[in-house]
Write a protein that holds these residues in place. Sequence first.
Motif, short mmCIF file in Angstrom:
data_model
loop_
_atom_site.label_atom_id
_atom_site.label_comp_id
_atom_site.label_asym_id
_atom_site.label_seq_id
_atom_site.Cartn_x
_atom_site.Cartn_y
_atom_site.Cartn_z
N ASP A 187 -17.88 -7.99 20.67
CA ASP A 187 -17.85 -8.92 21.79
C ASP A 187 -17.46 -10.30 21.27
O ASP A 187 -18.22 -10.92 20.51
N HIS A 188 -16.30 -10.76 21.68
CA HIS A 188 -15.75 -11.98 21.08
C HIS A 188 -16.57 -13.23 21.42
O HIS A 188 -16.68 -14.15 20.61
N ALA A 189 -17.14 -13.27 22.63
CA ALA A 189 -17.84 -14.49 23.06
C ALA A 189 -19.08 -14.76 22.20
O ALA A 189 -19.40 -15.92 21.92
N THR A 190 -19.77 -13.73 21.81
CA THR A 190 -21.04 -13.90 21.09
C THR A 190 -20.98 -13.43 19.65
O THR A 190 -21.95 -13.62 18.91
N ASP A 191 -19.88 -12.77 19.28
CA ASP A 191 -19.77 -12.12 17.96
C ASP A 191 -20.90 -11.11 17.73
O ASP A 191 -21.29 -10.84 16.59
N ARG A 192 -21.39 -10.55 18.81
CA ARG A 192 -22.26 -9.38 18.69
C ARG A 192 -21.39 -8.15 18.54
O ARG A 192 -20.25 -8.10 19.02
N ALA A 193 -21.97 -7.12 17.90
CA ALA A 193 -21.20 -5.88 17.75
C ALA A 193 -22.13 -4.68 17.92
O ALA A 193 -23.32 -4.73 17.59
N ALA A 194 -21.55 -3.60 18.42
CA ALA A 194 -22.24 -2.31 18.50
C ALA A 194 -21.49 -1.32 17.62
O ALA A 194 -20.25 -1.29 17.64
N ILE A 195 -22.24 -0.54 16.88
CA ILE A 195 -21.65 0.57 16.14
C ILE A 195 -21.86 1.83 16.97
O ILE A 195 -22.98 2.12 17.40
N VAL A 196 -20.79 2.56 17.20
CA VAL A 196 -20.91 3.84 17.89
C VAL A 196 -20.92 4.95 16.85
O VAL A 196 -19.97 5.07 16.06
N ASP B 53 -25.68 3.70 33.78
CA ASP B 53 -26.26 2.46 33.23
C ASP B 53 -25.18 1.60 32.58
O ASP B 53 -24.16 2.11 32.10
N VAL B 54 -25.44 0.31 32.52
CA VAL B 54 -24.54 -0.61 31.84
C VAL B 54 -25.30 -1.32 30.73
O VAL B 54 -26.38 -1.89 30.97
N ILE B 55 -24.76 -1.26 29.53
CA ILE B 55 -25.33 -1.99 28.39
C ILE B 55 -24.54 -3.28 28.27
O ILE B 55 -23.30 -3.25 28.18
N GLU B 56 -25.25 -4.40 28.25
CA GLU B 56 -24.54 -5.68 28.11
C GLU B 56 -24.48 -6.03 26.63
O GLU B 56 -25.50 -6.39 26.02
N LEU B 57 -23.30 -5.96 26.08
CA LEU B 57 -23.10 -6.36 24.69
C LEU B 57 -22.53 -7.78 24.74
O LEU B 57 -21.33 -7.98 24.84
N GLY B 58 -23.43 -8.76 24.71
CA GLY B 58 -22.96 -10.13 24.95
C GLY B 58 -22.32 -10.20 26.33
O GLY B 58 -22.96 -9.87 27.33
#
Length: 237
Positions: free
Chosen positions: A26-35, A106-111
Amino acid sequence: MTGTQPFSIHALELGPMENFIYLIHDHATDRAAIVDPAWDVPEILALAAKRGVRITDILLTHSHHDHINGIEEVLQRHDAQLHLLKAEAGFWGSYLDLPTLHHGGDVIELGETPVRVLHTPGHTPGSACYHIGDNLITGDTLFVFGCGRCDLAGGDPEQMYTTLRDMAERLPGDTVIHPGHNYAEKPVSTLDEQVDGNPFMHFDTPERFVQYRMHYHDRHRHSPYGPVCRGHEMNDA
Ligand SMILES: [Fe+2]
Protein backbone atom coordinates in the motif's frame (compact mmCIF):
# COMPACT_ATOMS: atom_id res chain seq x y z
CA MET A 1 2.52 -2.80 -11.27
CA THR A 2 1.47 0.54 -12.69
CA GLY A 3 2.35 3.92 -11.29
CA THR A 4 -1.25 5.11 -11.18
CA GLN A 5 -2.52 2.54 -8.69
CA PRO A 6 -2.40 3.14 -4.94
CA PHE A 7 -0.78 -0.25 -4.45
CA SER A 8 1.56 -2.66 -6.18
CA ILE A 9 1.76 -6.43 -6.18
CA HIS A 10 5.14 -8.17 -6.28
CA ALA A 11 5.64 -11.88 -6.87
CA LEU A 12 8.40 -14.23 -5.76
CA GLU A 13 8.62 -17.76 -7.06
CA LEU A 14 10.00 -19.91 -4.24
CA GLY A 15 10.43 -23.54 -3.23
CA PRO A 16 10.40 -26.88 -5.00
CA MET A 17 6.74 -26.64 -6.02
CA GLU A 18 7.01 -23.35 -7.92
CA ASN A 19 4.91 -21.46 -5.36
CA PHE A 20 4.17 -17.81 -5.91
CA ILE A 21 4.40 -15.69 -2.78
CA TYR A 22 2.97 -12.19 -3.14
CA LEU A 23 3.71 -8.92 -1.43
CA ILE A 24 0.92 -6.33 -1.61
CA HIS A 25 2.32 -2.87 -0.98
CA ASP A 26 0.00 0.00 0.00
CA HIS A 27 1.81 3.07 -1.26
CA ALA A 28 0.08 5.62 1.00
CA THR A 29 1.17 4.00 4.25
CA ASP A 30 4.00 1.69 3.12
CA ARG A 31 2.17 -1.13 4.83
CA ALA A 32 2.47 -4.53 3.19
CA ALA A 33 0.73 -7.89 3.31
CA ILE A 34 2.43 -11.15 2.48
CA VAL A 35 0.16 -13.66 0.79
CA ASP A 36 1.06 -17.30 1.62
CA PRO A 37 4.48 -16.88 3.26
CA ALA A 38 6.51 -20.02 2.56
CA TRP A 39 9.83 -21.62 1.69
CA ASP A 40 12.33 -18.77 1.86
CA VAL A 41 11.37 -16.14 4.41
CA PRO A 42 14.71 -14.24 4.18
CA GLU A 43 14.02 -13.74 0.50
CA ILE A 44 10.52 -12.43 1.24
CA LEU A 45 11.79 -10.09 3.95
CA ALA A 46 14.56 -8.87 1.66
CA LEU A 47 11.96 -7.89 -0.91
CA ALA A 48 9.98 -6.05 1.77
CA ALA A 49 13.12 -4.24 2.92
CA LYS A 50 14.00 -3.28 -0.64
CA ARG A 51 10.52 -1.81 -1.09
CA GLY A 52 10.78 0.01 2.25
CA VAL A 53 7.56 -1.48 3.60
CA ARG A 54 6.34 -2.58 7.00
CA ILE A 55 4.81 -6.05 7.03
CA THR A 56 1.55 -5.67 8.95
CA ASP A 57 -0.56 -8.49 7.57
CA ILE A 58 -0.34 -12.09 6.39
CA LEU A 59 -3.10 -13.36 4.12
CA LEU A 60 -3.62 -17.06 3.51
CA THR A 61 -5.29 -18.45 0.41
CA HIS A 62 -5.50 -21.82 2.17
CA SER A 63 -3.72 -23.95 4.75
CA HIS A 64 -1.67 -26.42 2.70
CA HIS A 65 1.90 -26.77 3.87
CA ASP A 66 3.49 -25.32 0.75
CA HIS A 67 1.60 -22.03 1.31
CA ILE A 68 2.13 -21.58 5.04
CA ASN A 69 5.49 -23.02 6.07
CA GLY A 70 7.00 -19.55 6.56
CA ILE A 71 4.31 -18.07 8.83
CA GLU A 72 6.11 -18.59 12.12
CA GLU A 73 9.39 -17.23 10.82
CA VAL A 74 7.66 -14.07 9.62
CA LEU A 75 5.85 -13.68 12.94
CA GLN A 76 9.10 -14.01 14.85
CA ARG A 77 10.34 -10.87 13.13
CA HIS A 78 7.20 -8.87 12.42
CA ASP A 79 4.08 -8.14 14.42
CA ALA A 80 1.73 -9.06 11.61
CA GLN A 81 -1.95 -9.94 11.74
CA LEU A 82 -2.86 -13.30 10.19
CA HIS A 83 -6.01 -13.50 8.05
CA LEU A 84 -7.86 -16.51 6.71
CA LEU A 85 -11.41 -17.67 6.18
CA LYS A 86 -13.23 -19.17 9.13
CA ALA A 87 -14.06 -22.21 7.01
CA GLU A 88 -10.36 -22.83 6.41
CA ALA A 89 -9.43 -22.43 10.07
CA GLY A 90 -11.92 -25.16 10.95
CA PHE A 91 -10.51 -27.44 8.28
CA TRP A 92 -6.90 -26.71 9.22
CA GLY A 93 -7.45 -27.17 12.94
CA SER A 94 -3.99 -25.85 13.72
CA TYR A 95 -3.09 -23.83 16.73
CA LEU A 96 -2.97 -20.18 15.69
CA ASP A 97 -2.33 -17.06 17.72
CA LEU A 98 -5.40 -14.90 17.36
CA PRO A 99 -5.92 -14.90 13.62
CA THR A 100 -8.60 -12.70 12.09
CA LEU A 101 -11.19 -15.08 10.66
CA HIS A 102 -13.16 -13.87 7.66
CA HIS A 103 -16.23 -14.70 5.69
CA GLY A 104 -16.55 -14.29 1.94
CA GLY A 105 -17.24 -10.64 1.06
CA ASP A 106 -15.21 -9.19 3.91
CA VAL A 107 -12.82 -6.36 3.13
CA ILE A 108 -9.38 -6.10 4.71
CA GLU A 109 -8.11 -2.54 4.79
CA LEU A 110 -4.40 -2.55 4.07
CA GLY A 111 -3.76 1.12 4.71
CA GLU A 112 -5.69 2.78 1.88
CA THR A 113 -5.85 -0.39 -0.22
CA PRO A 114 -9.03 -2.43 0.21
CA VAL A 115 -8.54 -6.17 -0.20
CA ARG A 116 -11.79 -8.04 -0.76
CA VAL A 117 -11.91 -11.64 0.41
CA LEU A 118 -13.72 -14.16 -1.80
CA HIS A 119 -14.69 -17.59 -0.50
CA THR A 120 -13.76 -20.00 -3.28
CA PRO A 121 -14.13 -23.59 -2.02
CA GLY A 122 -13.15 -26.63 -4.04
CA HIS A 123 -9.43 -27.14 -3.46
CA THR A 124 -10.05 -26.85 0.29
CA PRO A 125 -13.27 -25.95 2.16
CA GLY A 126 -12.08 -22.46 3.05
CA SER A 127 -9.94 -21.51 0.08
CA ALA A 128 -9.84 -17.76 -0.48
CA CYS A 129 -9.05 -15.45 -3.36
CA TYR A 130 -8.04 -11.85 -2.72
CA HIS A 131 -9.43 -9.10 -4.96
CA ILE A 132 -7.35 -5.93 -5.06
CA GLY A 133 -8.29 -3.32 -7.65
CA ASP A 134 -8.46 -5.28 -10.89
CA ASN A 135 -6.19 -8.05 -9.57
CA LEU A 136 -7.17 -11.42 -8.15
CA ILE A 137 -4.73 -13.53 -6.15
CA THR A 138 -6.13 -17.00 -6.65
CA GLY A 139 -4.01 -19.44 -4.60
CA ASP A 140 -4.70 -23.01 -5.68
CA THR A 141 -8.22 -22.25 -6.89
CA LEU A 142 -7.38 -20.98 -10.36
CA PHE A 143 -4.05 -21.43 -12.12
CA VAL A 144 -3.13 -19.97 -15.49
CA PHE A 145 -4.77 -22.57 -17.79
CA GLY A 146 -5.36 -24.91 -14.84
CA CYS A 147 -7.05 -25.27 -11.45
CA GLY A 148 -6.25 -26.79 -8.09
CA ARG A 149 -6.72 -30.51 -7.51
CA CYS A 150 -9.84 -31.60 -5.69
CA ASP A 151 -8.86 -35.12 -4.59
CA LEU A 152 -7.02 -34.20 -1.39
CA ALA A 153 -8.66 -34.03 2.04
CA GLY A 154 -11.29 -31.30 2.02
CA GLY A 155 -11.36 -31.08 -1.76
CA ASP A 156 -14.69 -31.07 -3.58
CA PRO A 157 -14.83 -30.94 -7.39
CA GLU A 158 -18.51 -29.94 -7.49
CA GLN A 159 -17.72 -26.95 -5.31
CA MET A 160 -14.79 -26.11 -7.58
CA TYR A 161 -17.11 -26.19 -10.60
CA THR A 162 -19.44 -23.69 -8.91
CA THR A 163 -16.55 -21.54 -7.71
CA LEU A 164 -15.05 -21.20 -11.20
CA ARG A 165 -18.44 -20.48 -12.79
CA ASP A 166 -19.19 -17.80 -10.21
CA MET A 167 -15.79 -16.26 -10.79
CA ALA A 168 -16.36 -16.09 -14.55
CA GLU A 169 -19.84 -14.60 -14.13
CA ARG A 170 -19.17 -12.08 -11.38
CA LEU A 171 -15.72 -10.64 -12.03
CA PRO A 172 -14.72 -8.32 -14.88
CA GLY A 173 -13.02 -10.04 -17.80
CA ASP A 174 -9.96 -7.83 -17.55
CA THR A 175 -9.26 -8.99 -13.97
CA VAL A 176 -5.59 -9.99 -13.75
CA ILE A 177 -5.10 -13.49 -12.34
CA HIS A 178 -2.14 -14.11 -9.99
CA PRO A 179 -2.01 -17.85 -9.24
CA GLY A 180 -0.47 -19.77 -6.35
CA HIS A 181 1.92 -21.77 -8.51
CA ASN A 182 3.89 -21.13 -11.66
CA TYR A 183 2.48 -24.07 -13.63
CA ALA A 184 1.92 -22.36 -16.97
CA GLU A 185 3.76 -20.85 -19.87
CA LYS A 186 3.44 -17.45 -18.20
CA PRO A 187 2.98 -16.23 -14.64
CA VAL A 188 -0.16 -14.08 -15.00
CA SER A 189 -3.22 -13.94 -17.20
CA THR A 190 -6.63 -12.28 -17.44
CA LEU A 191 -9.98 -13.78 -16.57
CA ASP A 192 -11.10 -13.39 -20.21
CA GLU A 193 -8.09 -15.37 -21.36
CA GLN A 194 -8.89 -18.08 -18.82
CA VAL A 195 -12.54 -18.27 -19.82
CA ASP A 196 -11.34 -18.81 -23.40
CA GLY A 197 -8.39 -21.12 -22.88
CA ASN A 198 -8.61 -22.72 -19.45
CA PRO A 199 -10.23 -26.13 -19.93
CA PHE A 200 -11.65 -26.07 -16.41
CA MET A 201 -13.75 -23.04 -17.36
CA HIS A 202 -15.29 -24.73 -20.41
CA PHE A 203 -17.74 -27.18 -18.82
CA ASP A 204 -21.48 -26.56 -18.64
CA THR A 205 -22.37 -29.40 -16.31
CA PRO A 206 -20.83 -30.39 -12.99
CA GLU A 207 -20.79 -34.04 -14.08
CA ARG A 208 -18.43 -33.42 -16.98
CA PHE A 209 -16.27 -31.08 -14.92
CA VAL A 210 -15.94 -33.70 -12.16
CA GLN A 211 -15.07 -36.40 -14.69
CA TYR A 212 -12.37 -34.18 -16.21
CA ARG A 213 -10.94 -32.93 -12.91
CA MET A 214 -10.93 -36.25 -11.06
CA HIS A 215 -10.26 -38.81 -13.78
CA TYR A 216 -8.94 -37.32 -16.98
CA HIS A 217 -6.80 -34.22 -16.51
CA ASP A 218 -3.77 -35.39 -14.58
CA ARG A 219 -3.23 -38.38 -16.83
CA HIS A 220 -3.33 -36.41 -20.05
CA ARG A 221 -2.01 -32.94 -19.43
CA HIS A 222 1.26 -31.76 -17.96
CA SER A 223 2.74 -28.42 -17.01
CA PRO A 224 3.68 -25.96 -18.25
CA TYR A 225 0.03 -25.55 -19.12
CA GLY A 226 -1.05 -23.75 -22.26
CA PRO A 227 -4.46 -22.84 -23.63
CA VAL A 228 -6.95 -25.50 -24.73
CA CYS A 229 -9.59 -24.80 -27.37
CA ARG A 230 -13.18 -25.02 -26.18
CA GLY A 231 -14.59 -28.45 -27.04
CA HIS A 232 -11.13 -30.08 -27.14
CA GLU A 233 -10.72 -30.69 -23.41
CA MET A 234 -10.76 -34.46 -23.71
CA ASN A 235 -8.90 -34.85 -26.98
CA ASP A 236 -5.59 -36.58 -26.51
CA ALA A 237 -3.08 -34.24 -28.05
FE1 LIG B 1 -2.92 -26.38 -2.08
